[in-house]
Design an enzyme around this catalytic site. Sequence first.
Site, PDB file in Angstrom:
ATOM      1  N   VAL A   9       0.838  -1.208   0.000  1.00  0.00           N
ATOM      2  CA  VAL A   9       0.000   0.000   0.000  1.00  0.00           C
ATOM      3  C   VAL A   9       0.862   1.243   0.000  1.00  0.00           C
ATOM      4  CG1 VAL A   9      -2.006  -1.005   1.137  1.00  0.00           C
ATOM      5  CG2 VAL A   9      -0.154  -0.073   2.513  1.00  0.00           C
ATOM      6  N   CYS A  10       0.307   2.325  -0.479  1.00  0.00           N
ATOM      7  CA  CYS A  10       0.995   3.612  -0.404  1.00  0.00           C
ATOM      8  C   CYS A  10       0.920   4.070   1.035  1.00  0.00           C
ATOM      9  CB  CYS A  10       0.263   4.687  -1.183  1.00  0.00           C
ATOM     10  SG  CYS A  10       0.346   4.461  -2.917  1.00  0.00           S
ATOM     11  N   GLY A  11       1.962   4.718   1.478  1.00  0.00           N
ATOM     12  CA  GLY A  11       1.860   5.263   2.815  1.00  0.00           C
ATOM     13  C   GLY A  11       1.687   4.166   3.814  1.00  0.00           C
ATOM     14  N   ASP A  12       2.330   3.024   3.577  1.00  0.00           N
ATOM     15  CA  ASP A  12       2.356   2.015   4.617  1.00  0.00           C
ATOM     16  C   ASP A  12       3.062   2.637   5.822  1.00  0.00           C
ATOM     17  OD1 ASP A  12       5.328   1.370   4.493  1.00  0.00           O
ATOM     18  OD2 ASP A  12       4.695   1.075   2.424  1.00  0.00           O
ATOM     19  N   TYR A  28      -4.429   4.755  -4.945  1.00  0.00           N
ATOM     20  CA  TYR A  28      -5.600   4.410  -4.133  1.00  0.00           C
ATOM     21  C   TYR A  28      -6.536   5.606  -3.988  1.00  0.00           C
ATOM     22  CZ  TYR A  28      -2.650   0.433  -3.258  1.00  0.00           C
ATOM     23  OH  TYR A  28      -1.845  -0.667  -3.433  1.00  0.00           O
TER      24      TYR A  28
END
Lengths: 157, 180
Positions: free
Chosen positions: A43-46, B41
């Site tokens: 995910v982005c910004g994990d 996302y």
Amino acid sequence: MLEQGTIAPDFTLRSTPDQMVSLKQFLGRPVILVFYPADWSPVCGDEVSLFNHVLKEFQKFDAQLIGISVDGIWSHLAFIKDRKLQFPLLSDFEPKGAVSKLYDVYRTTDGESERALFVIDRKGIIRWSYLSPVGINPGANGVLDALESLDSKGDES
Amino acid sequence: MSRSQMDVTKLKFPVGKQDFISGPEKAKITLVEYGDYQCPYCGQAYPIVKKIQEKLGDDLRFVFRNFPLAEMHPYAMNAAEAALSAGEHGKFWQMHDSLYEHQNALDDKYLVQYAEELGLDTSKFKNDLRNHAYSSRVEEDFLSGVRSGVNGTPTFFINGIRHDGSFEFEPFLMVLKKML
């Protein structure tokens, strides 16, 4: 997980193939320990990337940020490069999960660390800790609040 | 120690004059998104939020705050600034839409093109980008998000409470409707 008020157990882990990092070398500065399950979550910004973006705020408190997972050092190095991380990731790899177990944040079922945060004060005492559901990235607000309260208590130096 | 399952994460900075808001002030539901224009996302969430806005009409006001993950997304910061610069001339939402509809074309040359399409003064717009006139505003949004427990992008707050569930249309709409 270890409770606040506990002396943070010292440990030494590898950060690069030829470099070891010990908790005790940061005595005199607050330390943020971020235990997380694994590198490369999709995910982005994990969590790790998010904390990397908040680094500047942690630095206002002179705090050292350290990530720990059971991933091997080569995975960490590739992950650091990919996410442009500017803080060390330590490899709790051999014996596997030993430091996570020391902090009581090891998930035996998955063979991975919990998603857990610790804020350790300048004297090496755990002042705040947080265990997140493993699927939920906890965010950095709790850490910043904890660092702020370290300073306001003025219990160190 | 605190276990998080029971407690909720709250938006620490209430919606106010500094925000870009779409929908009536007295709407029953306030949905705040912290987003990044280059995040895929957020790109997925964009049409869903549009559909939800249509569905809920005046019961919803939607607020967008910037949370660019700049280390990962090299165009995110300038894109965020571009939207704020457009916002200065009443075109925030139009720019916001252009950015999400062209997520693969966010470098400065495209930003200027979108500004032109919206009829903005492009020389002023270019200056704003060059001087990073709105970077501190973006930073403020970012920090307000960090302090509120934003944990990735997009992060949504429904009436001030972080929404940890899905943002797929059906389940998201269902959660929102519970507020009515």
